[in-house]
Design a protein around this motif. Sequence first.
Motif, PDB file in Angstrom:
ATOM      1  N   GLN A 273      -2.776  -8.637   2.903  1.00  5.78           N
ATOM      2  CA  GLN A 273      -3.900  -7.710   2.889  1.00  5.78           C
ATOM      3  C   GLN A 273      -3.856  -6.692   4.021  1.00  5.78           C
ATOM      4  O   GLN A 273      -4.128  -5.491   3.806  1.00  5.78           O
ATOM      5  CB  GLN A 273      -5.226  -8.471   2.923  1.00  5.78           C
ATOM      6  CG  GLN A 273      -5.401  -9.380   4.126  1.00  5.78           C
ATOM      7  CD  GLN A 273      -6.743 -10.094   4.109  1.00  5.78           C
ATOM      8  OE1 GLN A 273      -7.776  -9.492   3.825  1.00  5.78           O
ATOM      9  NE2 GLN A 273      -6.736 -11.382   4.406  1.00  5.78           N
ATOM     10  N   HIS A 274      -3.507  -7.116   5.216  1.00  6.03           N
ATOM     11  CA  HIS A 274      -3.523  -6.193   6.350  1.00  6.03           C
ATOM     12  C   HIS A 274      -2.340  -5.226   6.292  1.00  6.03           C
ATOM     13  O   HIS A 274      -2.493  -4.047   6.660  1.00  6.03           O
ATOM     14  CB  HIS A 274      -3.531  -6.975   7.661  1.00  6.03           C
ATOM     15  CG  HIS A 274      -4.768  -7.812   7.832  1.00  6.03           C
ATOM     16  ND1 HIS A 274      -6.021  -7.269   7.982  1.00  6.03           N
ATOM     17  CD2 HIS A 274      -4.943  -9.170   7.815  1.00  6.03           C
ATOM     18  CE1 HIS A 274      -6.918  -8.232   8.089  1.00  6.03           C
ATOM     19  NE2 HIS A 274      -6.292  -9.392   7.985  1.00  6.03           N
TER      20      HIS A 274
ATOM     21  N   HIS B  70      -3.431  -2.705   3.618  1.00  3.09           N
ATOM     22  CA  HIS B  70      -4.472  -1.805   4.101  1.00  3.09           C
ATOM     23  C   HIS B  70      -3.906  -0.786   5.088  1.00  3.09           C
ATOM     24  O   HIS B  70      -4.284   0.401   5.057  1.00  3.09           O
ATOM     25  CB  HIS B  70      -5.599  -2.609   4.741  1.00  3.09           C
ATOM     26  CG  HIS B  70      -6.804  -1.771   5.055  1.00  3.09           C
ATOM     27  ND1 HIS B  70      -7.322  -1.666   6.323  1.00  3.09           N
ATOM     28  CD2 HIS B  70      -7.579  -0.985   4.259  1.00  3.09           C
ATOM     29  CE1 HIS B  70      -8.374  -0.864   6.303  1.00  3.09           C
ATOM     30  NE2 HIS B  70      -8.555  -0.442   5.068  1.00  3.09           N
TER      31      HIS B  70
ATOM     32  N   MET C  80      -2.084   1.786   3.101  1.00  2.00           N
ATOM     33  CA  MET C  80      -3.065   2.647   2.442  1.00  2.00           C
ATOM     34  C   MET C  80      -3.612   3.670   3.429  1.00  2.00           C
ATOM     35  O   MET C  80      -3.778   4.855   3.103  1.00  2.00           O
ATOM     36  CB  MET C  80      -4.212   1.805   1.868  1.00  2.00           C
ATOM     37  CG  MET C  80      -3.870   1.027   0.622  1.00  2.00           C
ATOM     38  SD  MET C  80      -3.639   2.107  -0.808  1.00  2.00           S
ATOM     39  CE  MET C  80      -3.351   0.858  -2.072  1.00  2.00           C
ATOM     40  N   GLY C  81      -3.904   3.227   4.644  1.00  2.00           N
ATOM     41  CA  GLY C  81      -4.439   4.131   5.644  1.00  2.00           C
ATOM     42  C   GLY C  81      -3.522   5.304   5.911  1.00  2.00           C
ATOM     43  O   GLY C  81      -3.960   6.466   5.978  1.00  2.00           O
TER      44      GLY C  81
ATOM     45  N   CYS D 104      -9.385   6.583   4.302  1.00  2.35           N
ATOM     46  CA  CYS D 104      -8.952   5.349   3.646  1.00  2.35           C
ATOM     47  C   CYS D 104     -10.152   4.464   3.336  1.00  2.35           C
ATOM     48  O   CYS D 104     -11.049   4.306   4.169  1.00  2.35           O
ATOM     49  CB  CYS D 104      -7.985   4.590   4.558  1.00  2.35           C
ATOM     50  SG  CYS D 104      -7.360   3.051   3.833  1.00  2.35           S
TER      51      CYS D 104
ATOM     52  N   LEU E 215     -11.229  -2.231   4.169  1.00  2.00           N
ATOM     53  CA  LEU E 215     -10.399  -3.369   3.775  1.00  2.00           C
ATOM     54  C   LEU E 215     -10.999  -4.114   2.590  1.00  2.00           C
ATOM     55  O   LEU E 215     -10.272  -4.514   1.675  1.00  2.00           O
ATOM     56  CB  LEU E 215     -10.230  -4.323   4.961  1.00  2.00           C
ATOM     57  CG  LEU E 215      -9.477  -5.631   4.685  1.00  2.00           C
ATOM     58  CD1 LEU E 215      -8.058  -5.362   4.184  1.00  2.00           C
ATOM     59  CD2 LEU E 215      -9.442  -6.507   5.941  1.00  2.00           C
TER      60      LEU E 215
ATOM     61  N   VAL F 197     -10.092  -2.382  -0.543  1.00  2.00           N
ATOM     62  CA  VAL F 197      -8.658  -2.483  -0.823  1.00  2.00           C
ATOM     63  C   VAL F 197      -8.308  -3.875  -1.326  1.00  2.00           C
ATOM     64  O   VAL F 197      -7.492  -4.032  -2.245  1.00  2.00           O
ATOM     65  CB  VAL F 197      -7.838  -2.123   0.433  1.00  2.00           C
ATOM     66  CG1 VAL F 197      -6.353  -2.436   0.225  1.00  2.00           C
ATOM     67  CG2 VAL F 197      -8.023  -0.648   0.776  1.00  2.00           C
ATOM     68  N   ARG F 198      -8.927  -4.900  -0.762  1.00  2.26           N
ATOM     69  CA  ARG F 198      -8.690  -6.259  -1.235  1.00  2.26           C
ATOM     70  C   ARG F 198      -8.989  -6.385  -2.732  1.00  2.26           C
ATOM     71  O   ARG F 198      -8.329  -7.141  -3.447  1.00  2.26           O
ATOM     72  CB  ARG F 198      -9.575  -7.250  -0.473  1.00  2.26           C
ATOM     73  CG  ARG F 198      -9.088  -7.606   0.919  1.00  2.26           C
ATOM     74  CD  ARG F 198     -10.193  -8.283   1.711  1.00  2.26           C
ATOM     75  NE  ARG F 198     -10.697  -9.485   1.065  1.00  2.26           N
ATOM     76  CZ  ARG F 198     -10.341 -10.726   1.401  1.00  2.26           C
ATOM     77  NH1 ARG F 198      -9.473 -10.918   2.366  1.00  2.26           N
ATOM     78  NH2 ARG F 198     -10.857 -11.765   0.780  1.00  2.26           N
TER      79      ARG F 198
ATOM     80  N   TYR G 121      -7.923 -13.052  -2.494  1.00  2.00           N
ATOM     81  CA  TYR G 121      -8.709 -11.839  -2.288  1.00  2.00           C
ATOM     82  C   TYR G 121      -9.903 -11.660  -3.218  1.00  2.00           C
ATOM     83  O   TYR G 121     -10.666 -10.727  -3.035  1.00  2.00           O
ATOM     84  CB  TYR G 121      -7.778 -10.623  -2.390  1.00  2.00           C
ATOM     85  CG  TYR G 121      -6.605 -10.701  -1.438  1.00  2.00           C
ATOM     86  CD1 TYR G 121      -6.748 -11.315  -0.193  1.00  2.00           C
ATOM     87  CD2 TYR G 121      -5.368 -10.183  -1.766  1.00  2.00           C
ATOM     88  CE1 TYR G 121      -5.693 -11.401   0.696  1.00  2.00           C
ATOM     89  CE2 TYR G 121      -4.307 -10.251  -0.886  1.00  2.00           C
ATOM     90  CZ  TYR G 121      -4.470 -10.862   0.349  1.00  2.00           C
ATOM     91  OH  TYR G 121      -3.416 -10.940   1.213  1.00  2.00           O
TER      92      TYR G 121
END
Length: 223
Positions: free
Chosen positions: A20-21, A24, A27-28, A38, A41, A44-45, A193
């Motif tokens: 996930q991180h 993210h 994505m940012g 963005c 989180l 995005v999850r 998630y």
Amino acid sequence: MSRPLRLAVFDVDGTLVDSQHHIHAAMGLCFEGQGLECPPLAQVRGIIGLSLPQAMRRLISGLTDAQYDALVEGYKNTFKTKRLAGEFAPLYAGVIQMLDGLAQDDHLLLGLATGKSRRGLNAVLDGHGLTSRFVTAQVADNHPSKPHPSMLLAALSETGVEAQDAVMIGDTTFDMEMGRAAGMHCIGVSWGYHLVDDLRTAGAAWIVDDAAALQALLDGFWG
């Protein structure tokens, strides 16, 4: 009479790998490259597991096709840079031990169904030494996005296993809906998630809380 072959298909992000991180962060960078903010989180999850084009359209609306394409390419390039730098999301606790245990059953085949590209999946498998673990691996390059059952139908076809002898294991409603559409059993994992209640609503007949519990369930699944 010998036992028939069985098939356990795993999702990757949120099921085997805690990405996930990493996702993210990528994505940012790709949103920043397009002058966009963005999403947080938590948002995005919610799209992890979808193929990138579908994920981008869920994350932000009102863009042109060219802007969506640029976000997808920016994300791919960011992740490629991370891979080349040797950055890999970690496996969840107990995953290796679980896979080792399941490998002791000669009648159980292991597979993957992921929204990752082939290149992205290969990098994860190589980075964690998992390349030889799975007899079938279905990726976004060759199929419609989850929850369309195409990935699982291909896995069943490649292995020759019947749907009633196969199980889909994942952390998102997309995985459960895909498994149900393919006629397979569905197991949800609570460490990923999507919410457990949502997994049950989407078709998860069982929920497990750690890798050891998942192995125990699969060991006795077909009796």
